[in-house]
Design a protein around this motif. Structure first.
Motif, PDB file in Angstrom:
ATOM      1  N   ALA A   1       0.841  -1.196   0.000  1.00 37.69           N
ATOM      2  CA  ALA A   1       0.000   0.000   0.000  1.00 37.69           C
ATOM      3  C   ALA A   1       0.876   1.246   0.000  1.00 37.69           C
ATOM      4  O   ALA A   1       0.613   2.222  -0.689  1.00 37.69           O
TER       5      ALA A   1
ATOM      6  N   ARG B   1       2.196   1.909  -3.394  1.00 41.66           N
ATOM      7  CA  ARG B   1       1.173   2.410  -4.298  1.00 41.66           C
ATOM      8  C   ARG B   1       0.889   3.891  -4.023  1.00 41.66           C
ATOM      9  O   ARG B   1       0.709   4.689  -4.933  1.00 41.66           O
TER      10      ARG B   1
ATOM     11  N   ASN C   1      -4.380   0.742   2.405  1.00 38.77           N
ATOM     12  CA  ASN C   1      -5.144  -0.489   2.383  1.00 38.77           C
ATOM     13  C   ASN C   1      -5.210  -1.086   3.773  1.00 38.77           C
ATOM     14  O   ASN C   1      -5.105  -2.270   3.969  1.00 38.77           O
TER      15      ASN C   1
ATOM     16  N   TYR D   1      -4.888  -9.750  -3.685  1.00 37.68           N
ATOM     17  CA  TYR D   1      -4.621  -8.336  -3.516  1.00 37.68           C
ATOM     18  C   TYR D   1      -3.640  -7.836  -4.580  1.00 37.68           C
ATOM     19  O   TYR D   1      -3.847  -6.778  -5.182  1.00 37.68           O
TER      20      TYR D   1
ATOM     21  N   GLU E   1      -4.355  -4.890  -7.211  1.00 38.32           N
ATOM     22  CA  GLU E   1      -3.525  -3.692  -7.164  1.00 38.32           C
ATOM     23  C   GLU E   1      -2.878  -3.444  -8.521  1.00 38.32           C
ATOM     24  O   GLU E   1      -2.821  -2.312  -8.996  1.00 38.32           O
TER      25      GLU E   1
ATOM     26  N   ASP F   1      -3.402  -0.179 -10.781  1.00 39.34           N
ATOM     27  CA  ASP F   1      -2.185   0.536 -11.143  1.00 39.34           C
ATOM     28  C   ASP F   1      -2.086   0.733 -12.640  1.00 39.34           C
ATOM     29  O   ASP F   1      -1.862   1.840 -13.118  1.00 39.34           O
TER      30      ASP F   1
END
Lengths: 756, 127
Positions: A45, A48, A317, A371, A375, A379
């Motif tokens: 997270a 990101r 997250n 996950y 993600e 992205d």
């Protein structure tokens, strides 16, 4: 829990150690796994969020830099006005500024004006003149002894406040004078540092900057001297307003008027927090920071981006991480309890504990995988959206029926329609930018992309919301699903207005230049002609030979100019057909007569297969001549001595074959074959390109223009016909032409002749 | 009324004017040279030539304006005119044809011989 690691004290049996120790171990092990999962999700997270921050900062930074470039562009546009006419009146300046639509196009612009350079010795005379002609109370201010003055003489918009700038001489102020000095040195736009842009006009103190651009005179007496400066005054708040809006409280922006080493409260010129946005709490420490420094128009600026709580929060997250932790905790507890209950049978308990642990590990792996995929998809999507939105070309995605699902930012800029107006409408409908080409065009387009499921490429005429029509180069691709059905369409269109304008200007230039070239050429031709014919007395054989060389070179130049003129007429769309009854065989023999000299010189055997009884057709004789003339002269030119050239013509009914193809309608068919050098494979797809000449013939025959086949193809397609060839290098070439009789009867030049 | 051996050359380019007038003089014609449309008009009405060779692009009065004014004159309305031009703009030629001038030569593409041959043919026809 450390008990398990100690040696057995005498009062404890091994059984009771197992009953407590093993479940505890299972629990701790499970918990450790969950913690591992939790921290790895947290770390992802984090990654990101940082990427999101970087993307936001990059996006904002390039928006700001682009905006400054845009402003400089407006100033250069103003200079263009001065370049075009030596004197620009106040009304012309006003018209120019209004054409820029400053309220919509130049956010942050307070004033755009012109300061005139006045030398010290002319100052009072020019002041008096400007008082008579422009403003009754004009005066250079503040007054002081300076080598030259550049008082503002035009300022737009002419608000009460802006009019107070008239007469103000920026050279009186060191910061402004410094920017002007840089502008002089670079002969380009230069900007001041942060200044109070309302200091001179007496408004509320407003931080901003001023851009100056020198204007060089072109009229006699002012040649190459700077005659004045175009200036633009901008407020930071105005410049930043919509950029700041678009960051949506996700990043904090500070702009400093200094290099990164000297940033601080003194050099801070813009603060996002102070422009109507809630500052983050005093104890908030941004997790990410990015510094960007650039030299723009003579000043060094530093922009500092910080992450704001909203950005750090949105991308977290924590929920997923907590879920992993809670699930892990519960599972671990469960496993421990089971272990405890079932410990009466040590093996079973052990097996169960192991099973539970494996399950826990699996659950962690599953969770991470799920996950990770989610993600990655978000992205990728974010990256694609960023790319599509920053593209200069229009990108539109529609469903299989043409209803718009997505349109990028350039679509708004190019068409003038807002995304809200576009989404959900049918692309190509008159409600949007399309629908103004002939119905058959759209029918053909749909057939290509929907029925044939092929990519469409072509020139499309569109209409902006403002009503202005423009041409775009478009590519529309169908995207198919697994079953091979169209899932959606992606259309990318490039606004070709500028390219077409340049093309037109180029073509007009060639046309004009050709006319100009012809006059001296006529004089050369006529005087050499008189020399050769002995009008000025007899020439010696050698003189005659040389003058004849001059004459034939000059004739070749005349031919080249004619070809250039034809090409420019084709490109301009002014290539008009004037059909009348023509006999193709007459044209063919005429052309062969013209070529007789070269044919005899190269001892080429010509077979004229034009049946004498061919009925006359309705066509433009000039165009038909150009087709036959170019093909035959190419054939003769590119065939070595002693070779063969053959011409065939026929009138075909629809469906009859010519050169391996069936005529689509009743047509005039022409073919020209030769036993010449042939077209190399590498050149086969380029021979119809303007100015292209294949390598093999460029060496052998130096005087070709590279225009002949381009002209032939343009004329052929103009009448709806087609041209193709078969060729083998070293053996020869045969060109085939089919001209539909109906097409050649048409007069005039269709506007979209270029769009095929 | 019309002078059978006189040819008026209206041509603003001095070199081209010289070439034409020398060629025609050698062939036995009386050549009058004018360097623009208004000069040409004066000379045309004064000398009433058998044939007028007219350039189109000229400063001040151009070839088309010359033709328009010529056609308003009682003698000039039937005077015979050949256009000599380097502008092949279709609409200009069409306009000249409406004004009763049905022949034109692109100067850069035609030899003096070709032009002279045509002049001979036309001057042999009854005026």
């Amino acid at each position: 829990m450390g008990a398990g690691a100690e040696p057995h004290p005498s009062g404890h049996s091994p059984v009771s150690w197992r009953v407590v120790g093993i479940p505890a171990f299972v629990f701790v092990f499970g918990l450790a796994l969950s913690l591992g999962a939790w921290s790895s999700i947290r770390k992802d997270a984090e990654e990101r969020t940082r990427e999101l921050f970087n993307a936001r900062a990059l996006e904002t930074q390039s928006a700001m830099v682009n905006r400054l470039r845009l402003y400089a562009g407006f100033l250069r546009g103003g200079r263009g006005l001065f370049d075009a006419s030596s004197v620009v009146s106040r009304e012309e300046w006003r018209a120019f500024v209004e054409s820029l639509q400053p309220e919509e196009e130049i956010p942050g612009l307070l004033a755009i004006g012109f300061g005139e350079v006045i030398d010290a010795e002319d100052a009072s005379a020019r002041e008096a003149e400007l008082r008579r002609n422009l403003f009754p109370d004009f005066a250079i201010r503040p007054w002081g002894e300076r080598a030259r003055y550049v008082p503002d003489i035009y300022v737009m918009p002419e608000t009460e406040e802006n009019l107070r700038l008239i007469g103000y001489d920026p050279l009186s102020n060191p910061e402004r004078a410094e920017a002007i000095a840089i502008a002089d040195a670079t002969n380009d736009v230069a900007m001041t540092g942060a200044v109070n842009v309302r200091a001179e006009s007496g408004g509320i103190a407003t931080p901003g900057f001023i851009m100056y651009l020198p204007v060089v005179g072109h009229s006699p007496g002012t040649d190459d001297r700077i005659i004045g400066y175009i200036f633009g005054r901008f407020s930071f708040d105005g410049v930043m307003s919509d950029i700041a809006q678009s960051v949506e409280d996700e990043i904090d922006i500070h702009i400093y008027d200094s290099d990164p080493a000297h940033i601080g409260p003194d050099s801070l010129v813009y603060d996002y927090d102070l422009s109507g946005h809630d500052p983050p709490g005093a104890d908030f420490a941004p997790r990410y920071r990015k510094e960007y420094s650039a030299e723009l128009f003579g000043r060094t600026w530093t922009i500092v981006f910080d992450s704001l709580p909203k950005l750090e929060g949105t991308a977290n997250n924590d929920a997923l991480a907590t879920y992993a932790l809670v699930e892990g905790f519960i599972l671990s507890l469960f496993a421990a309890a089971f272990a405890y209950i079932l410990l009466t049978s040590r093996n079973r308990a052990l097996a169960l504990a192991l099973g539970m642990t494996a399950q826990l590990a699996q659950s962690k792996a599953d969770l991470e995988k799920k996950y990770g995929e989610a993600e990655r998809l978000t992205d990728d999507l974010a990256k694609f959206k960023l790319a599509a939105d920053s593209a200069n070309d229009q990108i539109v995605i529609t469903d299989a029926h043409g209803t718009v699902l997505y349109a990028n930012k350039a679509t708004e800029t190019i068409t003038g329609f807002s995304t809200a107006e576009i989404i959900g409408k049918k692309v190509g409908s008159r409600e949007l930018w399309g629908g103004i080409m002939p119905r058959e065009f759209y029918a053909g387009l749909w057939r290509t992309i929907k029925d044939e499921k092929k990519v469409f490429r072509g020139v499309i005429k569109n209409r902006r919301k403002s009503g202005e029509e423009y041409y775009a180069y478009g590519t529309i691709s169908p995207i198919l699903d697994e079953k091979g059905d169209v899932a959606f369409f992606v259309a990318i269109e490039h606004d070709a207005t500028e390219e077409r304008r340049i093309d037109q200007a180029k073509t007009e230039f060639v046309s004009l230049a050709s006319h100009q070239l012809r006059t001296p050429l006529s004089a050369i031709n006529w005087f050499t002609e008189m020399l050769i014919s002995g009008d000025a007395g007899d020439l010696s054989p050698e003189q005659k030979k040389y003058v004849t060389e001059v004459y034939s070179s000059s004739r070749r130049m005349a031919d080249l100019i004619d070809a250039l003129l034809d090409v420019s007429r084709i490109d301009l769309g002014t290539f008009v057909a004037e059909p009348s009854d023509v006999k193709v065989c007459d044209i063919a023999s005429g052309v062969l007569t013209d070529l007789r000299g070269l044919i005899e010189k190269k001892r080429i055997a010509v077979e004229n297969g034009c049946p004498d009884d061919t009925a006359p057709v309705v066509a433009d004789p000039k165009h038909l001549t150009m087709i036959i003339q170019n093909l035959l002269s190419n054939a003769v030119k590119y065939t070595p001595e002693g070779g063969r050239v053959g011409l065939r013509t026929a009138l075909l009914k629809a469906g009859e074959m010519w050169g391996g193809r069936a005529a689509e309608a009743d047509s005039l068919a022409i073919s020209v074959a030769d036993s010449g050098y042939g077209i190399p494979n590498s050149a086969k797809d380029k021979v119809f390109t303007k100015l292209y000449r294949a390598d093999n013939v460029r060496v052998l025959e130096t005087d070709g223009t590279g225009l002949g086949l381009y002209i032939v193809k343009a004329i052929t397609e103009h009448s709806g016909g087609e041209i193709w060839f078969s060729s083998e290098e070293g053996k020869g070439t045969e060109f085939f032409v089919l001209l539909p009789l109906e097409g050649m009867r048409r007069t005039g030049a269709p506007e979209d002749a270029k769009s095929s | 009324m019309t002078n059978p051996q006189t040819i008026l050359v209206v041509e603003d380019d001095a070199l081209l004017g010289t070439a034409l007038s020398e060629k025609l003089t050698r062939a036995g014609f009386d050549v009058i040279l004018a360097t623009d449309g208004s000069d040409g008009l004066e000379k045309a009405l004064a000398s009433r030539p058998r044939l007028i060779l007219l350039d189109i692009l000229m400063p001040k009065t151009d070839g088309i304006a010359f033709l328009k004014k010529l056609r308003t004159d009682a003698w000039g309305k039937d005077a015979q005119v050949i256009l000599l031009t380097n502008v092949a703009a279709t609409e200009t030629v069409a306009e000249a044809m409406e004004l009763g001038s049905f022949e034109y030569f692109i100067k850069a593409d035609n030899t003096l011989e070709t032009i002279l041959a045509r002049v001979h043919e036309l001057t042999k026809e009854p005026a």
